[in-house]
Design a protein around this motif. Structure first.
Motif, short mmCIF file in Angstrom:
data_model
loop_
_atom_site.label_atom_id
_atom_site.label_comp_id
_atom_site.label_asym_id
_atom_site.label_seq_id
_atom_site.Cartn_x
_atom_site.Cartn_y
_atom_site.Cartn_z
N THR A 118 9.62 -4.71 3.52
CA THR A 118 8.41 -4.93 3.65
C THR A 118 7.63 -3.86 4.76
OG1 THR A 118 8.47 -6.61 5.12
CG2 THR A 118 8.46 -6.98 2.73
N LYS A 119 8.44 -3.16 5.46
CA LYS A 119 7.65 -2.56 6.58
C LYS A 119 6.89 -1.39 6.20
CE LYS A 119 9.04 0.15 10.60
NZ LYS A 119 10.35 0.82 11.68
N LEU A 120 5.92 -1.24 6.62
CA LEU A 120 4.94 0.22 6.08
C LEU A 120 5.33 1.40 6.67
CD1 LEU A 120 1.52 -1.68 6.42
CD2 LEU A 120 3.13 -1.75 4.30
N SER A 121 5.50 2.41 6.03
CA SER A 121 5.74 3.57 6.45
C SER A 121 4.56 4.67 6.12
CB SER A 121 7.15 4.19 5.71
OG SER A 121 7.05 4.27 4.33
N GLU A 122 4.34 5.41 7.20
CA GLU A 122 3.35 6.43 6.95
C GLU A 122 3.87 7.78 6.09
OE1 GLU A 122 0.36 9.20 9.46
OE2 GLU A 122 1.12 7.47 10.42
N ALA A 123 3.23 8.33 5.18
CA ALA A 123 3.89 9.53 4.60
C ALA A 123 2.74 10.69 4.62
CB ALA A 123 3.94 9.43 3.06
N PRO A 124 3.18 12.03 4.67
CA PRO A 124 2.31 12.85 4.83
C PRO A 124 1.42 13.11 3.50
CG PRO A 124 4.46 13.81 4.70
CD PRO A 124 4.69 12.34 4.75
N LEU A 125 0.36 13.44 3.30
CA LEU A 125 -0.40 13.78 2.04
C LEU A 125 0.28 15.02 1.24
CD1 LEU A 125 -4.14 13.03 2.65
CD2 LEU A 125 -2.71 11.94 0.85
N PRO A 126 0.75 15.21 0.02
CA PRO A 126 1.20 16.33 -0.47
C PRO A 126 -0.15 17.39 -0.78
CG PRO A 126 0.93 14.55 -2.09
CD PRO A 126 0.84 13.90 -0.68
N ILE B 146 -13.50 6.43 12.94
CA ILE B 146 -13.25 5.60 11.74
C ILE B 146 -12.14 6.20 11.23
CG2 ILE B 146 -14.10 5.21 9.49
CD1 ILE B 146 -16.95 5.35 10.85
N GLN B 147 -11.02 5.55 10.75
CA GLN B 147 -9.96 6.15 9.87
C GLN B 147 -9.98 5.48 8.58
OE1 GLN B 147 -6.48 4.81 12.44
NE2 GLN B 147 -6.25 7.13 12.76
N ASN B 148 -9.58 6.23 7.59
CA ASN B 148 -9.53 5.89 6.20
C ASN B 148 -8.26 6.33 5.61
OD1 ASN B 148 -12.54 5.50 5.42
ND2 ASN B 148 -12.72 7.55 6.42
N PHE B 149 -7.74 5.14 5.08
CA PHE B 149 -6.42 5.50 4.12
C PHE B 149 -6.20 4.44 2.96
CE2 PHE B 149 -6.45 1.94 7.52
CZ PHE B 149 -5.68 0.94 6.89
N VAL B 150 -5.03 4.79 2.37
CA VAL B 150 -4.81 4.32 1.07
C VAL B 150 -3.21 3.69 1.36
CG1 VAL B 150 -3.97 6.14 -0.13
CG2 VAL B 150 -4.73 4.18 -1.30
N LEU B 151 -3.03 2.23 0.74
CA LEU B 151 -1.78 1.75 1.01
C LEU B 151 -1.24 1.68 -0.47
CD1 LEU B 151 0.34 0.02 2.41
CD2 LEU B 151 -0.88 -2.03 1.78
N LEU C 215 1.63 4.47 3.52
CA LEU C 215 0.37 4.72 3.92
C LEU C 215 -0.19 6.20 3.83
CD1 LEU C 215 -0.07 2.27 6.93
CD2 LEU C 215 -1.44 2.36 4.83
N TYR C 216 -1.12 6.55 3.45
CA TYR C 216 -1.64 7.91 3.51
C TYR C 216 -3.08 7.96 4.27
CZ TYR C 216 2.13 8.85 -0.04
OH TYR C 216 3.28 8.98 -0.67
N TYR C 217 -3.20 8.65 5.22
CA TYR C 217 -4.43 8.91 5.94
C TYR C 217 -5.35 10.09 5.39
CZ TYR C 217 -2.99 5.25 9.25
OH TYR C 217 -2.55 3.91 9.69
#
Length: 347
Positions: A37-45, A306-311, A335-337
């Motif tokens: 359940t750990k969140l991982s940040e991924a780079p946007l393609p 302000i940060q915007n992201f999608v989970l 997560l994608y920022y």
């Protein structure tokens, strides 16, 4: 199973709408067991195409995007509409842009869109008497080359908008019923109405409201509708074709499947989507925003960065046990920022 979802967010600084394809198969484990359940940040393609609206007289224009639709089982089209009512079609599978078609009446931003059978239905979120409801249908080609031609058709508005004293009210929930033959919409205080896609007729189903917030989708393998609860941002299920004896009100079944997806207290929720992947698997994208507060000597706390992201989270729905009880299994999340984003869609 679908391996990819399509993520589209606007770049406010550049007034463009880049479209990206994300591999969500990596969210799922090889077995039907819960992943970490750990969140991982991924780079946007990198985007493979970007859309740009026509410029207004003194500002950049805006685009709104509608549901996936198409002919037969191949729902590979999306449509975008600008502030003037001009629309274009884009084929996600072929990566091709089709000729523009024009709405009979421009629509507001964040319209309701539903793919039912071989057509796309678009309705203003706050219906009004003049041109708020339209359908995009493919016309038979008279040319030697069979090129599909799409055209917008005006449809009658919900009956309640024509009643004296009507105040524009946002639609709370919507879905399709009976193999996409009907589109149901619910409006707080006004009840639930159904649109017959075969006869192009609207009728009232009851004074009750659908137990969802926004869009709900039918999963035929479980004979259930899944969506987000009307009272909380929780994933829930319902039966719509089995009344509970109270005027045909749908039965709400599960409301506690989304506990692991609840955001941190500092996350401000935005849009949520439910993307079917097949074989009981689906992806839940949720948009969030965070505000970093900065303290100043004279003004106290003020909003800073302000940060915007999608989970994006992978989920599997299974029937288990002797009684076939439903069980929701959570897999991985990523997560994608974004920067300078104000609106987004996931298909």
């Amino acid at each position: 199973m679908r391996r990819h979802v399509y993520l589209l967010v606007n770049n406010f600084n550049r007034a463009t709408y880049p479209l990206r394809r994300i591999d969500v198969s990596t969210l799922f484990s090889s077995t039907d067991t819960a992943s970490s359940t750990k969140l991982s940040e991924a780079p946007l393609p990198q985007p493979f195409i970007s859309f740009a609206p026509p410029r207004g007289t003194c500002f950049y224009g805006k685009l709104d995007f509608f549901s996936r639709f198409g002919q037969g089982k191949n729902k590979s089209f999306i449509a975008g509409a600008d502030q003037n009512g001009g629309t274009f079609l884009y084929d996600l599978d072929q990566r091709t842009v089709h000729s523009q078609v024009r709405l009979n009446q421009p629509k507001m931003v964040n319209t309701i869109s539903v793919a039912a059978r071989d057509a796309l239905y678009v309705l203003d979120n706050e219906p009004h008497p003049g041109g708020c409801f339209e359908a995009l249908r493919c016309q038979p080609s008279r040319e030697l080359v069979l090129v599909p031609k799409w055209r917008w058709h005006s449809l009658p508005p919900p009956p309640y908008v024509l009643e004296p004293g009507y105040t524009p009210t946002s639609i709370g929930a919507y879905t399709t019923v009976n193999s996409d033959c009907f589109i149901w919409i619910s409006t707080p205080g006004l009840g639930t109405y159904s649109f017959n896609t075969l006869l192009s007729e609207l009728r009232k189903e009851g004074d009750w409201e659908l137990p969802f917030r926004g869009r709900a989708d039918f999963f035929p393998e479980y004979n259930l509708w899944l969506g987000f609860s009307s009272k909380h941002n929780m994933l829930c299920s319902s039966t719509l074709d089995k009344p509970d004896g109270q005027g045909g009100r749908p039965v709400l079944l599960n409301t506690d499947w989304d506990e692991d997806l609840q955001a941190h207290e500092s996350w401000i929720p935005g849009k949520s989507f439910l993307v079917k992947l097949g074989f009981g698997k689906f992806c839940v994208p949720k948009f969030f925003q965070t505000h970093h507060k900065e303290r100043t000597a004279y003004e106290g706390d003020v909003i800073g960065d302000i940060q915007n992201f999608v989970l994006l989270t992978g989920l599997t729905l299974l029937r288990t046990g002797v009684n076939g009880e439903l069980r929701m299994i959570r897999h991985g999340s990523q997560l994608y920022y974004f920067q300078t984003m104000t609106n987004g869609w996931v298909f």
